[in-house]
Scaffold this motif. Structure first.
Motif, PDB file in Angstrom:
ATOM      1  N   SER A   3      11.447  -0.496  -2.314  1.00  0.00           N
ATOM      2  CA  SER A   3      10.148  -1.123  -2.119  1.00  0.00           C
ATOM      3  C   SER A   3       9.221  -0.238  -1.299  1.00  0.00           C
ATOM      4  O   SER A   3       9.654   0.515  -0.435  1.00  0.00           O
ATOM      5  CB  SER A   3      10.327  -2.463  -1.393  1.00  0.00           C
ATOM      6  OG  SER A   3      10.972  -2.270  -0.141  1.00  0.00           O
ATOM      7  N   VAL A   4       7.927  -0.326  -1.603  1.00  0.00           N
ATOM      8  CA  VAL A   4       6.867   0.314  -0.818  1.00  0.00           C
ATOM      9  C   VAL A   4       5.850  -0.788  -0.539  1.00  0.00           C
ATOM     10  O   VAL A   4       5.096  -1.178  -1.427  1.00  0.00           O
ATOM     11  CB  VAL A   4       6.207   1.484  -1.577  1.00  0.00           C
ATOM     12  CG1 VAL A   4       5.097   2.100  -0.741  1.00  0.00           C
ATOM     13  CG2 VAL A   4       7.241   2.543  -1.953  1.00  0.00           C
ATOM     14  N   GLU A   5       5.853  -1.294   0.691  1.00  0.00           N
ATOM     15  CA  GLU A   5       5.064  -2.487   1.002  1.00  0.00           C
ATOM     16  C   GLU A   5       4.103  -2.246   2.162  1.00  0.00           C
ATOM     17  O   GLU A   5       4.428  -1.534   3.107  1.00  0.00           O
ATOM     18  CB  GLU A   5       5.990  -3.658   1.333  1.00  0.00           C
ATOM     19  CG  GLU A   5       6.937  -4.031   0.196  1.00  0.00           C
ATOM     20  CD  GLU A   5       7.939  -5.100   0.590  1.00  0.00           C
ATOM     21  OE1 GLU A   5       8.039  -5.397   1.803  1.00  0.00           O
ATOM     22  OE2 GLU A   5       8.625  -5.636  -0.305  1.00  0.00           O
ATOM     23  N   GLY A   6       2.923  -2.864   2.066  1.00  0.00           N
ATOM     24  CA  GLY A   6       1.964  -2.829   3.161  1.00  0.00           C
ATOM     25  C   GLY A   6       1.128  -1.570   3.200  1.00  0.00           C
ATOM     26  O   GLY A   6       1.280  -0.658   2.386  1.00  0.00           O
ATOM     27  N   ASP A   7       0.230  -1.515   4.198  1.00  0.00           N
ATOM     28  CA  ASP A   7      -0.595  -0.329   4.382  1.00  0.00           C
ATOM     29  C   ASP A   7       0.207   0.742   5.108  1.00  0.00           C
ATOM     30  O   ASP A   7       1.393   0.568   5.401  1.00  0.00           O
ATOM     31  CB  ASP A   7      -1.886  -0.679   5.131  1.00  0.00           C
ATOM     32  CG  ASP A   7      -1.639  -1.253   6.526  1.00  0.00           C
ATOM     33  OD1 ASP A   7      -0.499  -1.136   7.045  1.00  0.00           O
ATOM     34  OD2 ASP A   7      -2.575  -1.822   7.105  1.00  0.00           O
ATOM     35  N   ILE A   8      -0.438   1.857   5.426  1.00  0.00           N
ATOM     36  CA  ILE A   8       0.309   2.980   5.997  1.00  0.00           C
ATOM     37  C   ILE A   8       0.936   2.632   7.345  1.00  0.00           C
ATOM     38  O   ILE A   8       2.076   3.016   7.627  1.00  0.00           O
ATOM     39  CB  ILE A   8      -0.574   4.247   6.096  1.00  0.00           C
ATOM     40  CG1 ILE A   8       0.274   5.458   6.520  1.00  0.00           C
ATOM     41  CG2 ILE A   8      -1.775   4.041   7.023  1.00  0.00           C
ATOM     42  CD1 ILE A   8      -0.435   6.789   6.405  1.00  0.00           C
ATOM     43  N   ASP A   9       0.247   1.881   8.162  1.00  0.00           N
ATOM     44  CA  ASP A   9       0.811   1.543   9.472  1.00  0.00           C
ATOM     45  C   ASP A   9       1.974   0.570   9.347  1.00  0.00           C
ATOM     46  O   ASP A   9       2.990   0.707  10.041  1.00  0.00           O
ATOM     47  CB  ASP A   9      -0.281   0.967  10.376  1.00  0.00           C
ATOM     48  CG  ASP A   9      -1.299   2.022  10.796  1.00  0.00           C
ATOM     49  OD1 ASP A   9      -0.887   3.137  11.155  1.00  0.00           O
ATOM     50  OD2 ASP A   9      -2.507   1.742  10.738  1.00  0.00           O
ATOM     51  N   THR A  10       1.845  -0.393   8.450  1.00  0.00           N
ATOM     52  CA  THR A  10       2.929  -1.348   8.220  1.00  0.00           C
ATOM     53  C   THR A  10       4.159  -0.638   7.678  1.00  0.00           C
ATOM     54  O   THR A  10       5.284  -0.885   8.123  1.00  0.00           O
ATOM     55  CB  THR A  10       2.478  -2.439   7.236  1.00  0.00           C
ATOM     56  OG1 THR A  10       1.357  -3.120   7.785  1.00  0.00           O
ATOM     57  CG2 THR A  10       3.596  -3.428   6.964  1.00  0.00           C
TER      58      THR A  10
END
Length: 234
Positions: free
Chosen positions: A189-196
């Motif tokens: 999975s690749v989830e959220g923005d860069i900071d998340t």
């Protein structure tokens, strides 16, 4: 089927995947994502930080007085050639850059290289190139940790489902000698923005063994990018 695994859980379940590359696409579908982390068990391996170097990054000793052997641990994990981002776990970054600069291919470059000469582990060399929405991954490793036999594997991905990517790491788990990664790159999975996403990866890595993390989001619209670096040694 290559099921999607939640990357945080996958990392938390493995105390020592070693060095790892994740390439994928953001959940919004607007950015390609590249991540690279390093871990270490020895004082020499843990005595490192990532620092920015032009459009890429390099490793350097956190405390130069404690650096006992720079070979295999001081290198440029990330370099950029035009619209291509190169990510690797060793000095093969430079080999790939030089070959591609001459119009040759990712595979051409890696066919001149082999696994690391760090007996008895013979650590695999893992590499990736990312251009637009497509990417390639590779692992070079020994056969059953026998240095007489080199095995080179290449994986090519045309496009990527938003919110997913592929994860390739050097070691299957901790051990002595450390067992090399087995099988195809794991779909994650690749989830959220860069900071998340940076927080998800950093907090999931084993707190004793993690050293540094690099995450980059690259806009598919205009190629602009955002980068985050986390170092245990601050």
């Amino acid at each position: 089927m290559n099921q999607i695994q939640e990357i945080g859980g996958l990392l938390r379940a493995n105390s020592y995947p070693g060095r790892g590359i994740i390439i994928g696409k953001s959940a919004t579908g607007t950015h390609m994502v590249a991540a690279y982390f390093i871990m270490g068990r020895s004082e020499n391996s843990r005595n490192r930080v990532f620092v920015e170097d032009g459009e890429g990054i390099r490793t350097q000793a956190y405390d130069p007085s404690k650096l006992s052997d720079p070979s295999l641990i001081i290198y440029a994990p990330v370099r950029v050639l035009g619209d291509t981002t190169i990510v690797t776990n060793g000095d093969q970054t430079d080999t790939i850059y030089q070959f591609m600069e001459q119009g040759k291919t990712f595979a051409d470059a890696l066919r001149t290289r082999t696994f690391e000469p760090d007996a008895p582990n013979f650590t695999p060399r893992i590499s990736a190139v990312l251009c637009g929405g497509n990417y390639q991954l590779s692992i070079l490793k020994s056969e059953d940790q026998n240095p007489e036999y080199t095995r080179r594997y290449f994986y090519e991905y045309d496009g990527c489902v938003p919110g997913t990517g592929h994860f390739l790491h050097t070691y299957q788990c901790d051990g002595n000698p450390i067992p090399s990664f087995i099988g195809e790159p794991e779909r994650v999975s690749v989830e959220g923005d860069i900071d998340t996403y940076t927080k998800t990866l950093w907090e999931a890595l084993n707190p004793d063994n993690k050293v540094s993390l690099f995450v980059r989001f690259i806009s598919l619209a205009d190629g602009s990018c955002e980068t985050r670096i986390q170092n245990k040694n601050q």
